[in-house]
Scaffold this motif. Structure first.
Motif, PDB file in Angstrom:
ATOM      1  N   GLU A 188      94.840 -26.270  22.137  1.00  0.00           N
ATOM      2  CA  GLU A 188      93.757 -25.410  22.626  1.00  0.00           C
ATOM      3  C   GLU A 188      94.229 -23.962  22.694  1.00  0.00           C
ATOM      4  OE1 GLU A 188      90.906 -24.910  26.603  1.00  0.00           O
ATOM      5  OE2 GLU A 188      92.371 -26.542  26.470  1.00  0.00           O
ATOM      6  N   LYS A 189      93.390 -23.041  22.284  1.00  0.00           N
ATOM      7  CA  LYS A 189      93.742 -21.616  22.299  1.00  0.00           C
ATOM      8  C   LYS A 189      93.907 -21.119  23.733  1.00  0.00           C
ATOM      9  CE  LYS A 189      91.521 -20.358  17.899  1.00  0.00           C
ATOM     10  NZ  LYS A 189      91.326 -21.753  17.460  1.00  0.00           N
ATOM     11  N   ILE A 190      94.794 -20.145  23.913  1.00  0.00           N
ATOM     12  CA  ILE A 190      95.017 -19.528  25.223  1.00  0.00           C
ATOM     13  C   ILE A 190      94.877 -18.021  25.067  1.00  0.00           C
ATOM     14  CG2 ILE A 190      96.524 -19.355  27.235  1.00  0.00           C
ATOM     15  CD1 ILE A 190      98.057 -21.728  26.290  1.00  0.00           C
ATOM     16  N   PRO A 191      93.667 -17.501  25.090  1.00  0.00           N
ATOM     17  CA  PRO A 191      93.500 -16.040  24.926  1.00  0.00           C
ATOM     18  C   PRO A 191      94.190 -15.247  26.028  1.00  0.00           C
ATOM     19  CG  PRO A 191      91.440 -17.093  25.597  1.00  0.00           C
ATOM     20  CD  PRO A 191      92.380 -18.198  25.243  1.00  0.00           C
ATOM     21  N   HIS A 192      94.431 -15.885  27.169  1.00  0.00           N
ATOM     22  CA  HIS A 192      95.115 -15.195  28.264  1.00  0.00           C
ATOM     23  C   HIS A 192      96.490 -14.694  27.843  1.00  0.00           C
ATOM     24  CE1 HIS A 192      92.362 -18.237  29.901  1.00  0.00           C
ATOM     25  NE2 HIS A 192      92.168 -17.420  30.915  1.00  0.00           N
ATOM     26  N   SER A 193      97.158 -15.416  26.937  1.00  0.00           N
ATOM     27  CA  SER A 193      98.525 -15.045  26.558  1.00  0.00           C
ATOM     28  C   SER A 193      98.568 -13.647  25.951  1.00  0.00           C
ATOM     29  CB  SER A 193      99.100 -16.072  25.577  1.00  0.00           C
ATOM     30  OG  SER A 193      99.281 -17.318  26.211  1.00  0.00           O
ATOM     31  N   TYR A 194      97.572 -13.321  25.155  1.00  0.00           N
ATOM     32  CA  TYR A 194      97.478 -11.981  24.555  1.00  0.00           C
ATOM     33  C   TYR A 194      97.389 -10.933  25.663  1.00  0.00           C
ATOM     34  CZ  TYR A 194      95.575  -8.109  21.760  1.00  0.00           C
ATOM     35  OH  TYR A 194      95.361  -6.882  21.166  1.00  0.00           O
ATOM     36  N   ASN A 195      96.569 -11.193  26.654  1.00  0.00           N
ATOM     37  CA  ASN A 195      96.396 -10.241  27.756  1.00  0.00           C
ATOM     38  C   ASN A 195      97.608 -10.221  28.679  1.00  0.00           C
ATOM     39  OD1 ASN A 195      93.753  -9.737  26.813  1.00  0.00           O
ATOM     40  ND2 ASN A 195      92.965 -11.488  27.970  1.00  0.00           N
ATOM     41  N   ASN A 196      98.233 -11.389  28.873  1.00  0.00           N
ATOM     42  CA  ASN A 196      99.361 -11.480  29.796  1.00  0.00           C
ATOM     43  C   ASN A 196     100.491 -10.542  29.405  1.00  0.00           C
ATOM     44  OD1 ASN A 196      98.085 -13.424  31.330  1.00  0.00           O
ATOM     45  ND2 ASN A 196      99.218 -15.150  30.486  1.00  0.00           N
ATOM     46  N   ILE A 197     100.881 -10.577  28.127  1.00  0.00           N
ATOM     47  CA  ILE A 197     102.044  -9.772  27.744  1.00  0.00           C
ATOM     48  C   ILE A 197     101.710  -8.285  27.755  1.00  0.00           C
ATOM     49  CG2 ILE A 197     103.075 -11.671  26.445  1.00  0.00           C
ATOM     50  CD1 ILE A 197     102.234 -10.327  23.876  1.00  0.00           C
ATOM     51  N   ARG A 198     100.459  -7.938  27.494  1.00  0.00           N
ATOM     52  CA  ARG A 198     100.073  -6.525  27.548  1.00  0.00           C
ATOM     53  C   ARG A 198      99.977  -6.040  28.995  1.00  0.00           C
ATOM     54  NH1 ARG A 198      99.177  -8.483  22.976  1.00  0.00           N
ATOM     55  NH2 ARG A 198      99.169  -7.164  21.097  1.00  0.00           N
ATOM     56  N   GLY A 199      99.496  -6.887  29.857  1.00  0.00           N
ATOM     57  CA  GLY A 199      99.453  -6.512  31.266  1.00  0.00           C
ATOM     58  C   GLY A 199     100.848  -6.287  31.829  1.00  0.00           C
ATOM     59  N   LEU A 200     101.792  -7.163  31.474  1.00  0.00           N
ATOM     60  CA  LEU A 200     103.150  -7.018  31.979  1.00  0.00           C
ATOM     61  C   LEU A 200     103.845  -5.819  31.338  1.00  0.00           C
ATOM     62  CD1 LEU A 200     105.371  -8.080  33.772  1.00  0.00           C
ATOM     63  CD2 LEU A 200     105.995  -9.709  31.981  1.00  0.00           C
ATOM     64  N   ALA A 201     103.624  -5.611  30.046  1.00  0.00           N
ATOM     65  CA  ALA A 201     104.207  -4.439  29.381  1.00  0.00           C
ATOM     66  C   ALA A 201     103.704  -3.152  30.032  1.00  0.00           C
ATOM     67  CB  ALA A 201     103.869  -4.456  27.893  1.00  0.00           C
ATOM     68  N   GLY A 202     102.431  -3.129  30.413  1.00  0.00           N
ATOM     69  CA  GLY A 202     101.878  -1.942  31.065  1.00  0.00           C
ATOM     70  C   GLY A 202     102.572  -1.633  32.370  1.00  0.00           C
ATOM     71  N   VAL A 203     102.911  -2.671  33.140  1.00  0.00           N
ATOM     72  CA  VAL A 203     103.622  -2.456  34.404  1.00  0.00           C
ATOM     73  C   VAL A 203     105.041  -1.972  34.150  1.00  0.00           C
ATOM     74  CG1 VAL A 203     104.615  -3.638  36.405  1.00  0.00           C
ATOM     75  CG2 VAL A 203     102.252  -4.091  35.750  1.00  0.00           C
ATOM     76  N   LEU A 204     105.758  -2.623  33.209  1.00  0.00           N
ATOM     77  CA  LEU A 204     107.158  -2.289  32.965  1.00  0.00           C
ATOM     78  C   LEU A 204     107.332  -0.863  32.468  1.00  0.00           C
ATOM     79  CD1 LEU A 204     108.411  -5.588  31.264  1.00  0.00           C
ATOM     80  CD2 LEU A 204     108.619  -4.926  33.674  1.00  0.00           C
ATOM     81  N   THR A 205     106.369  -0.371  31.703  1.00  0.00           N
ATOM     82  CA  THR A 205     106.497   0.972  31.117  1.00  0.00           C
ATOM     83  C   THR A 205     105.746   2.044  31.887  1.00  0.00           C
ATOM     84  OG1 THR A 205     104.635   0.514  29.619  1.00  0.00           O
ATOM     85  CG2 THR A 205     106.856   0.013  28.808  1.00  0.00           C
TER      86      THR A 205
ATOM     87  N   LEU B 124     102.910  -6.913  41.521  1.00  0.00           N
ATOM     88  CA  LEU B 124     103.621  -5.761  40.973  1.00  0.00           C
ATOM     89  C   LEU B 124     102.813  -4.475  41.119  1.00  0.00           C
ATOM     90  CD1 LEU B 124     105.058  -7.382  37.723  1.00  0.00           C
ATOM     91  CD2 LEU B 124     106.359  -6.658  39.727  1.00  0.00           C
ATOM     92  N   LYS B 125     101.500  -4.569  40.944  1.00  0.00           N
ATOM     93  CA  LYS B 125     100.666  -3.374  41.005  1.00  0.00           C
ATOM     94  C   LYS B 125     100.332  -2.962  42.433  1.00  0.00           C
ATOM     95  CE  LYS B 125      98.378  -4.235  36.553  1.00  0.00           C
ATOM     96  NZ  LYS B 125      97.088  -4.570  35.893  1.00  0.00           N
ATOM     97  N   GLY B 126     100.115  -3.959  43.292  1.00  0.00           N
ATOM     98  CA  GLY B 126      99.696  -3.656  44.660  1.00  0.00           C
ATOM     99  C   GLY B 126     100.824  -3.498  45.647  1.00  0.00           C
ATOM    100  N   GLY B 127     101.967  -4.129  45.349  1.00  0.00           N
ATOM    101  CA  GLY B 127     103.099  -4.036  46.248  1.00  0.00           C
ATOM    102  C   GLY B 127     103.047  -5.052  47.381  1.00  0.00           C
ATOM    103  N   ILE B 128     104.073  -5.001  48.216  1.00  0.00           N
ATOM    104  CA  ILE B 128     104.216  -5.928  49.341  1.00  0.00           C
ATOM    105  C   ILE B 128     104.523  -5.112  50.587  1.00  0.00           C
ATOM    106  CG2 ILE B 128     105.448  -7.947  50.209  1.00  0.00           C
ATOM    107  CD1 ILE B 128     106.320  -8.505  47.308  1.00  0.00           C
ATOM    108  N   PRO B 129     103.624  -5.035  51.557  1.00  0.00           N
ATOM    109  CA  PRO B 129     103.842  -4.173  52.728  1.00  0.00           C
ATOM    110  C   PRO B 129     105.144  -4.454  53.467  1.00  0.00           C
ATOM    111  CG  PRO B 129     101.558  -4.906  52.637  1.00  0.00           C
ATOM    112  CD  PRO B 129     102.285  -5.664  51.559  1.00  0.00           C
ATOM    113  N   ALA B 130     105.551  -5.717  53.537  1.00  0.00           N
ATOM    114  CA  ALA B 130     106.727  -6.065  54.330  1.00  0.00           C
ATOM    115  C   ALA B 130     108.032  -5.855  53.584  1.00  0.00           C
ATOM    116  CB  ALA B 130     106.626  -7.518  54.796  1.00  0.00           C
ATOM    117  N   ALA B 131     107.979  -5.523  52.295  1.00  0.00           N
ATOM    118  CA  ALA B 131     109.198  -5.343  51.496  1.00  0.00           C
ATOM    119  C   ALA B 131     109.677  -3.896  51.565  1.00  0.00           C
ATOM    120  CB  ALA B 131     108.945  -5.760  50.049  1.00  0.00           C
ATOM    121  N   GLY B 132     110.811  -3.634  50.929  1.00  0.00           N
ATOM    122  CA  GLY B 132     111.383  -2.293  50.929  1.00  0.00           C
ATOM    123  C   GLY B 132     110.755  -1.406  49.867  1.00  0.00           C
ATOM    124  N   PRO B 133     111.353  -0.266  49.579  1.00  0.00           N
ATOM    125  CA  PRO B 133     110.769   0.665  48.612  1.00  0.00           C
ATOM    126  C   PRO B 133     110.774   0.136  47.176  1.00  0.00           C
ATOM    127  CG  PRO B 133     112.925   1.429  49.364  1.00  0.00           C
ATOM    128  CD  PRO B 133     112.551   0.284  50.230  1.00  0.00           C
TER     129      PRO B 133
END
Length: 498
Positions: free
Chosen positions: A23-40, A193-202
């Motif tokens: 079965e096709k997983i169109p999410h995979s195409y979006n997943n790697i682009r979403g993560l690449a956007g955060v990393l860069t 990754l985008k929203g952060g965690i209030p209880a964590a450090g910087p």
């Protein structure tokens, strides 16, 4: 570590979205682009765009292995490898394979064994290696990454860390909700990754990210992620924490969440063998214990997650529901039994069923060793067995052979009989009274030692309760304290918090 990845970091993001057979997983195409956007994104992380390689729809193993090898050889700081697609189990050892566009379910040669990827990652000169897998059975990757490598790789790993975050345990499927942009796991990963965690450090460390994603996914129906951490690689920061410095809510008592726990309550009151007297109290015990498990002030199991078995006819009728619950439970598996028991010729404890015969125990009774085997194969993180039966302490002998974490609370030790008084067993009546009244002045959540200690008020007229722990290193909270006089926070670590 107190810095983000530097210019010597490399990332390989692999997504298989289209398949000829699967079965096709169109999410995979979006997943790697979403993560690449955060990393860069310079506001979030610090990967150089040209060092983040995206691999779409790999058709052959080389489509993955070649860019991976290049990244592994070029990485000096951090090597991050991410995969999204179908995972399948192949071979007699059910090894994890990552699928390609032309992979087939029954053709292991058409997919890529994860062990090949693990070998390249472990031999990389990167100071920290991070693997993130969003696929079915991804938990199996932990054994490939953490297994004993060659001496060369051992020397390398002595000073270098490796961290793995997977979307599902080794025997569970991951989910990609229809209509959503991302798969369930990667959606929550990106939100953290985008929203952060209030209880964590910087800076957000991998272990911070794992804890927040797991917490988010507890509120869903999807499998919970898992992690493994070598040489403290989980302490490496991957992104800036956007929520750092935000005002934190007042600390509250964490909520015990039983949605991923299962319970089986068994009461055997009638017997076909004339040597075994009826035990109407056992039926009452089972019904009352189930009510306590459903009570939101004490436990809070959902009715569909708490199976009631009355007068099981055979060992299969007794163990079958336990096996089913063991397959579903992720946090806690609780088993309660009330009924006759006997000691077999080998000295093992046997739980009796309606058709059990004292002269034919070897094949009509339910041996504790079989129950131990079920617990050993359970996916639950912790197990509690409560038995209102004679010689119940012998259960701990059977459980000592399993690697599962098991608490055993029984009405009697290895040599003593159990007793009923009125409508209930003496032990179960005391247990219910303790659970319903709670323990004044104790923590908001109780562990089984707390409950056991509160039951130690015997005048010597009946056996004292028996408690044992097998294979466990932590004593964790499993039940709410229903007392009105409790402390404001739990003193112990909790197994199941929302």
């Amino acid at each position: 570590m107190t810095r983000l990845p530097n210019a010597a970091a490399r990332a390989v993001l692999i997504g298989t979205a289209t398949y000829r057979v699967f079965e096709k997983i169109p999410h995979s195409y979006n997943n790697i682009r979403g993560l690449a956007g955060v990393l860069t994104d310079p506001e979030l992380s610090s990967f150089t765009p040209e060092h983040v390689r995206m691999v779409d729809d790999p058709a052959t193993p080389a489509d993955i292995m070649q860019p991976l090898k290049q990244a592994a050889e070029g990485a000096e700081d951090i090597l991050l490898v991410y995969y999204s697609g179908h995972g399948q189990l192949s071979g007699e050892n059910s090894e994890l394979h990552l699928t390609l566009t032309d992979s087939e379910p029954d053709a292991p040669w058409s997919s890529l064994p994860f062990s090949y990827i693990a070998d390249v990652i472990k031999q990389s000169g990167a100071s920290t290696k991070i693997v993130v897998l969003d696929c079915c059975y991804s938990g199996r990757a932990h054994s490939d990454l953490m297994s004993d490598p060659s001496q060369l790789v051992k020397d390398q790993l002595a000073v270098e860390g490796l961290y793995c975050l997977t979307s599902a345990p080794k025997d569970r499927r991951s989910k990609a909700p229809d209509g959503d942009t991302y798969s369930a796991f990667t959606h929550h990963l990106l939100d953290t990754l985008k929203g952060g965690i209030p209880a964590a450090g910087p800076l957000l460390r991998m272990t911070d990210i794992y804890g927040d994603v797991r917490k988010r996914m507890r509120a869903t129906k999807f499998p919970l992620p898992e992690q493994c951490n070598k040489k403290e690689a989980g302490g490496f920061p991957l992104a800036r924490n956007r929520a750092w410095g935000a005002s934190l809510p007042e600390p509250t008592v964490p909520v015990l969440d039983f949605s991923r726990s299962r319970a089986v309550v068994i009461g055997c009151a009638t017997y076909d063998d004339n040597e075994l007297s009826p035990l109407p109290s056992c039926r009452n015990d089972a019904l009352a214990v189930r009510r306590a498990l459903l009570d939101a002030e004490i436990f809070g199991f959902a009715p569909e997650h708490c199976t009631l078995v009355l007068d099981p006819a055979t060992p299969t009728h007794l163990f079958g529901p336990v096996g089913d619950a063991a397959e579903d439970a992720e946090d806690l598996l609780l088993v309660y039994y009330s009924g006759h028991s006997a000691i077999s010729h080998s000295g093992d404890l046997a739980l009796l069923t309606r058709e059990s015969r004292m002269d034919r125990l070897s094949y009509t009774a339910a041996p504790a060793s079989v129950l131990a085997g079920i617990l050993g194969e359970s996916r639950a993180r912790e197990h509690v067995v409560i038995a209102d039966a004679s010689y119940g302490g012998r259960l701990s002998d059977a459980f000592s052979t399993t690697t599962a974490d098991v608490y055993t609370l029984c009405s009697a030790d290895r040599t003593s009989a159990a007793y009923a008084a009125g409508d209930h067993g003496v032990f179960t009546a005391k247990l219910l009274k303790t659970l319903q009244a709670g323990i004044p002045g104790a923590a908001a959540h109780l562990n089984l030692i707390d409950v056991f200690s509160a039951m130690q008020d015997s005048d010597g007229s009946e056996p004292a309760p028996f408690l044992s722990l097998s294979g466990t290193s932590k004593i964790r909270c499993l039940v709410r304290n229903s007392s009105d006089e409790i402390k404001t926070s739990a003193q112990h670590s909790c197994l199941m918090t929302a």
